[in-house]
Design a protein around this motif. Structure first.
Motif, PDB file in Angstrom:
ATOM      1  N   MET A   1     -28.959  39.944 -30.890  1.00  0.00           N
ATOM      2  CA  MET A   1     -27.685  39.284 -30.947  1.00  0.00           C
ATOM      3  C   MET A   1     -27.297  38.679 -29.596  1.00  0.00           C
ATOM      4  O   MET A   1     -26.752  37.591 -29.562  1.00  0.00           O
ATOM      5  CB  MET A   1     -26.660  40.321 -31.383  1.00  0.00           C
ATOM      6  N   LEU A   2     -27.588  39.366 -28.504  1.00  0.00           N
ATOM      7  CA  LEU A   2     -27.288  38.870 -27.163  1.00  0.00           C
ATOM      8  C   LEU A   2     -28.093  37.608 -26.875  1.00  0.00           C
ATOM      9  O   LEU A   2     -27.584  36.659 -26.303  1.00  0.00           O
ATOM     10  CB  LEU A   2     -27.593  39.961 -26.134  1.00  0.00           C
ATOM     11  N   SER A   3     -29.299  37.623 -27.293  1.00  0.00           N
ATOM     12  CA  SER A   3     -30.172  36.469 -27.083  1.00  0.00           C
ATOM     13  C   SER A   3     -29.662  35.252 -27.839  1.00  0.00           C
ATOM     14  O   SER A   3     -29.724  34.126 -27.356  1.00  0.00           O
ATOM     15  CB  SER A   3     -31.580  36.851 -27.524  1.00  0.00           C
ATOM     16  N   GLU A   4     -29.155  35.492 -29.033  1.00  0.00           N
ATOM     17  CA  GLU A   4     -28.603  34.396 -29.838  1.00  0.00           C
ATOM     18  C   GLU A   4     -27.379  33.779 -29.149  1.00  0.00           C
ATOM     19  O   GLU A   4     -27.224  32.559 -29.102  1.00  0.00           O
ATOM     20  CB  GLU A   4     -28.210  34.967 -31.209  1.00  0.00           C
ATOM     21  N   LYS A   5     -26.515  34.607 -28.585  1.00  0.00           N
ATOM     22  CA  LYS A   5     -25.324  34.129 -27.885  1.00  0.00           C
ATOM     23  C   LYS A   5     -25.706  33.390 -26.604  1.00  0.00           C
ATOM     24  O   LYS A   5     -25.109  32.378 -26.246  1.00  0.00           O
ATOM     25  CB  LYS A   5     -24.385  35.291 -27.576  1.00  0.00           C
ATOM     26  N   GLN A   6     -26.711  33.882 -25.909  1.00  0.00           N
ATOM     27  CA  GLN A   6     -27.178  33.218 -24.691  1.00  0.00           C
ATOM     28  C   GLN A   6     -27.735  31.826 -25.014  1.00  0.00           C
ATOM     29  O   GLN A   6     -27.529  30.884 -24.276  1.00  0.00           O
ATOM     30  CB  GLN A   6     -28.233  34.068 -23.979  1.00  0.00           C
ATOM     31  N   GLU A   7     -28.441  31.722 -26.135  1.00  0.00           N
ATOM     32  CA  GLU A   7     -28.977  30.423 -26.557  1.00  0.00           C
ATOM     33  C   GLU A   7     -27.829  29.451 -26.867  1.00  0.00           C
ATOM     34  O   GLU A   7     -27.886  28.274 -26.529  1.00  0.00           O
ATOM     35  CB  GLU A   7     -29.879  30.587 -27.779  1.00  0.00           C
ATOM     36  N   LYS A   8     -26.793  29.961 -27.523  1.00  0.00           N
ATOM     37  CA  LYS A   8     -25.624  29.117 -27.816  1.00  0.00           C
ATOM     38  C   LYS A   8     -24.947  28.662 -26.531  1.00  0.00           C
ATOM     39  O   LYS A   8     -24.554  27.501 -26.383  1.00  0.00           O
ATOM     40  CB  LYS A   8     -24.618  29.870 -28.691  1.00  0.00           C
ATOM     41  N   ILE A   9     -24.831  29.599 -25.558  1.00  0.00           N
ATOM     42  CA  ILE A   9     -24.208  29.269 -24.276  1.00  0.00           C
ATOM     43  C   ILE A   9     -25.027  28.199 -23.558  1.00  0.00           C
ATOM     44  O   ILE A   9     -24.492  27.212 -23.046  1.00  0.00           O
ATOM     45  CB  ILE A   9     -24.049  30.531 -23.397  1.00  0.00           C
ATOM     46  N   VAL A  10     -26.348  28.358 -23.528  1.00  0.00           N
ATOM     47  CA  VAL A  10     -27.220  27.378 -22.881  1.00  0.00           C
ATOM     48  C   VAL A  10     -27.103  26.037 -23.601  1.00  0.00           C
ATOM     49  O   VAL A  10     -27.025  24.974 -22.965  1.00  0.00           O
ATOM     50  CB  VAL A  10     -28.686  27.878 -22.855  1.00  0.00           C
ATOM     51  N   GLY A  11     -27.058  26.060 -24.905  1.00  0.00           N
ATOM     52  CA  GLY A  11     -26.910  24.814 -25.683  1.00  0.00           C
ATOM     53  C   GLY A  11     -25.586  24.128 -25.396  1.00  0.00           C
ATOM     54  O   GLY A  11     -25.515  22.908 -25.231  1.00  0.00           O
ATOM     55  N   LEU A  12     -24.522  24.914 -25.323  1.00  0.00           N
ATOM     56  CA  LEU A  12     -23.198  24.361 -25.019  1.00  0.00           C
ATOM     57  C   LEU A  12     -23.141  23.822 -23.591  1.00  0.00           C
ATOM     58  O   LEU A  12     -22.543  22.769 -23.330  1.00  0.00           O
ATOM     59  CB  LEU A  12     -22.114  25.420 -25.239  1.00  0.00           C
ATOM     60  N   GLU A  13     -23.743  24.546 -22.641  1.00  0.00           N
ATOM     61  CA  GLU A  13     -23.784  24.058 -21.255  1.00  0.00           C
ATOM     62  C   GLU A  13     -24.519  22.727 -21.180  1.00  0.00           C
ATOM     63  O   GLU A  13     -24.122  21.820 -20.437  1.00  0.00           O
ATOM     64  CB  GLU A  13     -24.446  25.103 -20.348  1.00  0.00           C
ATOM     65  N   SER A  14     -25.574  22.603 -21.937  1.00  0.00           N
ATOM     66  CA  SER A  14     -26.340  21.356 -21.973  1.00  0.00           C
ATOM     67  C   SER A  14     -25.496  20.214 -22.534  1.00  0.00           C
ATOM     68  O   SER A  14     -25.500  19.095 -22.014  1.00  0.00           O
ATOM     69  CB  SER A  14     -27.609  21.547 -22.815  1.00  0.00           C
ATOM     70  N   LYS A  15     -24.734  20.526 -23.600  1.00  0.00           N
ATOM     71  CA  LYS A  15     -23.855  19.513 -24.186  1.00  0.00           C
ATOM     72  C   LYS A  15     -22.748  19.115 -23.208  1.00  0.00           C
ATOM     73  O   LYS A  15     -22.383  17.940 -23.103  1.00  0.00           O
ATOM     74  CB  LYS A  15     -23.257  20.016 -25.495  1.00  0.00           C
ATOM     75  N   ILE A  16     -22.216  20.102 -22.471  1.00  0.00           N
ATOM     76  CA  ILE A  16     -21.180  19.814 -21.473  1.00  0.00           C
ATOM     77  C   ILE A  16     -21.753  18.922 -20.371  1.00  0.00           C
ATOM     78  O   ILE A  16     -21.112  17.950 -19.940  1.00  0.00           O
ATOM     79  CB  ILE A  16     -20.602  21.133 -20.891  1.00  0.00           C
ATOM     80  N   GLU A  17     -22.936  19.227 -19.920  1.00  0.00           N
ATOM     81  CA  GLU A  17     -23.588  18.419 -18.876  1.00  0.00           C
ATOM     82  C   GLU A  17     -23.804  16.981 -19.371  1.00  0.00           C
ATOM     83  O   GLU A  17     -23.533  16.018 -18.659  1.00  0.00           O
ATOM     84  CB  GLU A  17     -24.920  19.057 -18.476  1.00  0.00           C
ATOM     85  N   GLN A  18     -24.254  16.850 -20.607  1.00  0.00           N
ATOM     86  CA  GLN A  18     -24.463  15.511 -21.185  1.00  0.00           C
ATOM     87  C   GLN A  18     -23.134  14.772 -21.321  1.00  0.00           C
ATOM     88  O   GLN A  18     -23.039  13.574 -21.035  1.00  0.00           O
ATOM     89  CB  GLN A  18     -25.156  15.628 -22.554  1.00  0.00           C
ATOM     90  N   ALA A  19     -22.082  15.484 -21.715  1.00  0.00           N
ATOM     91  CA  ALA A  19     -20.760  14.871 -21.845  1.00  0.00           C
ATOM     92  C   ALA A  19     -20.247  14.410 -20.472  1.00  0.00           C
ATOM     93  O   ALA A  19     -19.661  13.323 -20.349  1.00  0.00           O
ATOM     94  CB  ALA A  19     -19.775  15.839 -22.479  1.00  0.00           C
ATOM     95  N   ASN A  20     -20.478  15.208 -19.428  1.00  0.00           N
ATOM     96  CA  ASN A  20     -20.081  14.820 -18.074  1.00  0.00           C
ATOM     97  C   ASN A  20     -20.839  13.571 -17.614  1.00  0.00           C
ATOM     98  O   ASN A  20     -20.265  12.678 -16.983  1.00  0.00           O
ATOM     99  CB  ASN A  20     -20.298  15.970 -17.086  1.00  0.00           C
ATOM    100  N   GLU A  21     -22.129  13.514 -17.918  1.00  0.00           N
ATOM    101  CA  GLU A  21     -22.931  12.327 -17.569  1.00  0.00           C
ATOM    102  C   GLU A  21     -22.405  11.096 -18.308  1.00  0.00           C
ATOM    103  O   GLU A  21     -22.297  10.014 -17.735  1.00  0.00           O
ATOM    104  CB  GLU A  21     -24.408  12.569 -17.887  1.00  0.00           C
ATOM    105  N   ASN A  22     -22.083  11.269 -19.585  1.00  0.00           N
ATOM    106  CA  ASN A  22     -21.531  10.156 -20.371  1.00  0.00           C
ATOM    107  C   ASN A  22     -20.187   9.713 -19.807  1.00  0.00           C
ATOM    108  O   ASN A  22     -19.892   8.515 -19.722  1.00  0.00           O
ATOM    109  CB  ASN A  22     -21.376  10.558 -21.840  1.00  0.00           C
ATOM    110  N   ALA A  23     -19.348  10.689 -19.399  1.00  0.00           N
ATOM    111  CA  ALA A  23     -18.041  10.358 -18.818  1.00  0.00           C
ATOM    112  C   ALA A  23     -18.230   9.574 -17.521  1.00  0.00           C
ATOM    113  O   ALA A  23     -17.506   8.597 -17.264  1.00  0.00           O
ATOM    114  CB  ALA A  23     -17.234  11.636 -18.581  1.00  0.00           C
ATOM    115  N   GLU A  24     -19.170   9.973 -16.688  1.00  0.00           N
ATOM    116  CA  GLU A  24     -19.429   9.251 -15.431  1.00  0.00           C
ATOM    117  C   GLU A  24     -19.924   7.833 -15.715  1.00  0.00           C
ATOM    118  O   GLU A  24     -19.502   6.875 -15.066  1.00  0.00           O
ATOM    119  CB  GLU A  24     -20.457  10.016 -14.583  1.00  0.00           C
ATOM    120  N   THR A  25     -20.801   7.691 -16.685  1.00  0.00           N
ATOM    121  CA  THR A  25     -21.282   6.358 -17.072  1.00  0.00           C
ATOM    122  C   THR A  25     -20.119   5.488 -17.538  1.00  0.00           C
ATOM    123  O   THR A  25     -20.001   4.316 -17.154  1.00  0.00           O
ATOM    124  CB  THR A  25     -22.345   6.464 -18.192  1.00  0.00           C
TER     125      THR A  25
END
Length: 148
Positions: A1-25
């Motif tokens: 279960m912890l691993s599943e939550k960590q994967e979600k967190i990593v996925g969300l962090e990746s989406k946040i990073e992509q959203a920040n890049e899009n905002a800068e563009t």
């Protein structure tokens, strides 16, 4: 279960990073568009200035033919009423011609109205970008003080 939550967190962090890049563009695109808009506004202002100058020349006179005829005032003295120069009081004749001061509108001989200042065509005020206009000695002295 912890691993599943960590994967979600990593996925969300990746989406946040992509959203920040899009905002800068998008910020860069907005800056570029704002600069282009400012350039277009400047072009429009210049075009309007040219159009106004052409319209004023058509109403007032052509500065290409005689820059001294470009500025006229409704408060000019009537040629028919003035018989002598307002400065030196010499009588006017075929040789000693009448000239209006473009600022005060009074009539002078060529010697008494041999100064020039630049006046705006649109509102007949002093302007560094204006057309050369003949002015009498008194008006010339008054205008010199405004540029100091």
């Amino acid at each position: 279960m912890l691993s599943e939550k960590q994967e979600k967190i990593v996925g969300l962090e990746s989406k946040i990073e992509q959203a920040n890049e899009n905002a800068e563009t998008l910020r860069k695109i907005i800056e570029d568009l704002e600069m282009k808009l400012q350039e277009k506004e400047t072009e429009l202002l210049k075009a309007n200035t040219v159009a106004n100058n052409v319209a004023n020349r058509n109403v007032i006179g052509s500065i290409f033919k005689d820059p001294y005829k470009a500025v006229v005032n409704e408060h000019w003295e009537d040629d028919k009423e003035v018989k002598e120069c307002g400065g030196c009081h010499n009588k006017f004749s075929f040789i000693n011609r009448k000239h209006h001061c473009r600022v005060c509108g009074k009539i002078f001989c060529a010697n008494c109205v041999n100064n020039t200042v630049k006046l705006s065509i649109a509102n007949q005020t002093l302007s560094t970008n204006g057309v050369p206009a003949k002015v009498c000695n008194n008006c010339f002295k008054d205008t010199i003080g405004k540029f100091k």
